[in-house]
Design a protein around this motif. Structure first.
Motif: not given
Ligand SMILES: CC(C)(COP(=O)(O)OP(=O)(O)OC[C@H]1O[C@@H](n2cnc3c(N)ncnc32)[C@H](O)[C@@H]1OP(=O)(O)O)[C@@H](O)C(=O)NCCC(=O)NCCS
Length: 262
Positions: A88, A107-108, A133-134, A149, A151-152, A165, A167, A174-175
């Motif tokens: 994007h 991402y954007h 992430g975005a 990774r 998070g957005s 990972t 966030v 978180v991971r």
């Molecule tokens: C961070 C990311 C990679 C996590 O993926 P994952 O390893 O599969 O982790 P999960 O989805 O199992 O989430 C783990 C925990 O983090 C939280 N979490 C996930 N993404 C988050 C974010 N961006 N901000 C805050 N919390 C987030 C979840 O709610 C979860 O919390 P919990 O354990 O209390 O339930 C993913 O959520 C993300 O943000 N990817 C970026 C995607 C993007 O920007 N896409 C744009 C497309 S246009």
């Protein structure tokens, strides 16, 4: 030794990697003409060349034009590795002393920014295979290690270890990276065509849970067999070579199963 790659190879890789990271991509023509992230990276490769050859103003002018066209601002001094993809794109800012390894995806709205006005290294370094992430902001001369990774909308101000990972604001883990055991389990799962990585322990799908359980069981058995083989060898016994173990004939297996069922 670093592999020598031609400019054409680099461009080709930058385009083809989009198919792996965006399921919406349909063909090369569409990618070249409609993906601002791909266009910005190609223009950056040219402006970086100009920068390195001391055409500094021209390099900056070209990166400004690219920003007008794509909404992506990359300082011409930024070092970028292979197969870099910005999805994007709009609102991405990458500062002068940032460095990006191979196979990274942004991402954007991502900023790789500085927190000080002092000269010198003040922007982040992304190692290989990093996904940001975005809207995330990665600030300061920190390193985001291999496979991490972000998070957005996270705001990252501290180093991120390989495979982690993070966030949130400020970003928290978180991971954590996979243990050796988990890595082996993942390899085993992939070798039988099952993506265990996408399956969390709380999965509600009973079939996926069952397969997950079987994979864990097979992995435990593998480890016991390995330990037994080691003991046999230590006691002076000989193990048959791996290729002498008869392969299971799938057709025979199915035939046996249907005989048993009838
Ligand atoms: C961070 C990311 C990679 C996590 O993926 P994952 O390893 O599969 O982790 P999960 O989805 O199992 O989430 C783990 C925990 O983090 C939280 N979490 C996930 N993404 C988050 C974010 N961006 N901000 C805050 N919390 C987030 C979840 O709610 C979860 O919390 P919990 O354990 O209390 O339930 C993913 O959520 C993300 O943000 N990817 C970026 C995607 C993007 O920007 N896409 C744009 C497309 S246009």
């Amino acid at each position: 030794m670093t592999e020598k790659v031609t400019l054409w190879q680099r461009i080709k890789e930058d385009i083809l990697c989009v198919f792996d990271r965006d399921p919406a991509a349909r063909n090369v023509f569409e990618i070249i003409t409609t993906y601002p992230g791909v266009q910005a990276v190609q223009w950056h490769r040219l402006s970086h060349w100009l920068w390195l050859h001391n055409f500094k103003w021209l390099a900056r002018f070209l990166s400004t034009l690219t920003r007008w066209m794509t909404g992506i601002e990359i300082h011409p001094a930024v070092k970028i590795g292979r197969r870099f993809f910005i999805d994007h794109g709009m609102g991405v800012v990458i500062g002068e002393t940032a460095e990006i390894g191979d196979d990274c995806t942004l991402y954007h709205g991502v900023t790789l920014g500085g927190t000080s006005w002092k000269e010198g290294k003040r922007h982040p370094t992304l190692a290989n295979n990093v996904v940001v992430g975005a809207g995330a902001k990665v600030l300061g001369p920190i390193c985001v290690h291999d496979g991490a990774r972000i998070g957005s909308n996270a705001v990252v101000v501290k180093e991120v270890a390989a495979g982690e990972t993070v966030v949130g604001v400020p970003a928290r883990v978180v991971r954590t990276k996979l243990s050796e055991d988990e890595k082996q389990q993942q390899q085993l799962a992939q070798s039988v065509g099952f993506d265990a990585y996408g399956t969390s322990n709380e999965t509600l799908d009973p079939v996926a849970s069952a397969i997950h359980g079987l994979i864990e069981h097979i992995h435990a058995l593998d480890k016991r067999v390995e330990a037994m083989a080691e003991t046999i060898q230590r006691l002076g016994g000989e193990l048959p070579p791996e290729d002498s173990i008869p392969e299971i004939d799938q057709c025979e297996l199915q035939q046996d199963q249907s005989d048993n069922n009838s």
